[in-house]
Design a protein around this motif. Structure first.
Motif: not given
Length: 230
Positions: A71-75, A92-101, A160-164
Motif C-alpha cells: 500500500g505504500g507503493a499505492v500511496i 511499507a514500500f516507498a519506491p522512487d521514480s522507476g522503482e518497483n517493489p 514489477g509495476d514501477s512508480i512514475t
C-alpha cells in the motif's frame, strides 16, 4: 476534532481493508470522524492507484493518506492529488521514480521469501501454514489463522509495476519501521525512510502486521501527521 483531516487507509498484499480494523477503532476512539479504508484489487499498480484515487476524489478537504506494505507503493503514486496533505508509511514500500517493489525486495530479500507460493493463475500466496511466522508472528495464532485463510493474494506481476512520480518527494511524510519484519526487510524499510527525509521515523519491535499488533503507536504516528499537516 471536527477540523481534523480525513484519513484514508490503504492495505497491502495478502490483506484487505479489514486489516486496518484495530487502527480504525483506535482512531475513532480518539475522535477522528472521517475514516476510510480502500479495498484494492491487487491486480496491478495502475488498478490499485485508480481505485484509491476514486475514493480520494469523493472526500472534500485535506486527507492523510496511509499505506501498509505494498500500500505504500499505492500511496506513493496516488498521493499527488492536491488535497492529500500527508503520507504515512507503515512497514511499507516507498519506491522512487522507476522503482518497483520487486526490485527493492531483490536487493535485500525478506526472511519469508521462500514461504511465497504462486498458483496456476498468476497469483502469489503466502503458504497458509507459514502465514503466522511470515506475516504476523507477534499476533495470537487464532488471529493469524484468520488472516491466512482470508488473505488477498496479488497478481505476481504487480511486484514489477514501477512508480512514475513519487508523492513523498513533494508531500510531508512519516514512516514506521518494523524491526522484525519478514516480508519487507527492515534494512530496506530504513533505506526507503531515510531517503524520503520524513518528518518522523519510528521503529517498532514487531513483525510485518504492525497495523494489527501495535495499533496504538501506529495510530500515534497517523495522529501526529494529521495534527501537523491538517
Amino acid at each position: 476534532m471536527a477540523e481534523m483531516p480525513a484519513v484514508v487507509l490503504v492495505h497491502g498484499f495478502w490483506g484487505g481493508a479489514a486489516h486496518w480494523g484495530k487502527v480504525i477503532t483506535e482512531l475513532h476512539r480518539r475522535g477522528f470522524g472521517s475514516l476510510h479504508a480502500v479495498d484494492n484489487p491487487l491486480t496491478s499498480l495502475a488498478d490499485d492507484v485508480d481505485r484509491t484515487r476514486k475514493m480520494l476524489r469523493q472526500i472534500d478537504g485535506p486527507v492523510v493518506l496511509v499505506g501498509h506494505s505494498y500500500g505504500g507503493a499505492v500511496i506513493t503514486e496516488a498521493g499527488d492529488l492536491p488535497h492529500v496533505t500527508a503520507l504515512v508509511y507503515i512497514a511499507a514500500f516507498a519506491p522512487d521514480s522507476g522503482e518497483n517493489p520487486g526490485q527493492i525486495s531483490q536487493n535485500n530479500p525478506p526472511a519469508a521469501f521462500e514461504n511465497l507460493a504462486p498458483d496456476s493463475d498468476g497469483y502469489l500466496w503466502i503458504k497458509q501454514d507459514k502465514f503466522h511466522e511470515s506475516f504476523a508472528q507477534d499476533l495470537p495464532a487464532d488471529e493469524a489463522l484468520v488472516m491466512s485463510i482470508t488473505q488477498k493474494a496479488p497478481l505476481a506481476a504487480a511486484f514489477g509495476d514501477s512508480i512514475t512520480a513519487p508523492a513523498w518527494r513533494t508531500k510531508p511524510s512519516w514512516y514506521q519501521v518494523s524491526t522484525d519484519d519478514r516480508m519487507i526487510h527492515p534494512d530496506n524499510q530504513r533505506r526507503m525512510a531515510e531517503r524520503m527525509n520524513p518528518r518522523r521515523t519510528i521503529e517498532l519491535d514487531t513483525g510485518h502486521a504492525s497495523l494489527a499488533s501495535r495499533p496504538g503507536p501506529v495510530s500515534d504516528l497517523i495522529e501526529e501527521a494529521a495534527n501537523t499537516a491538517g
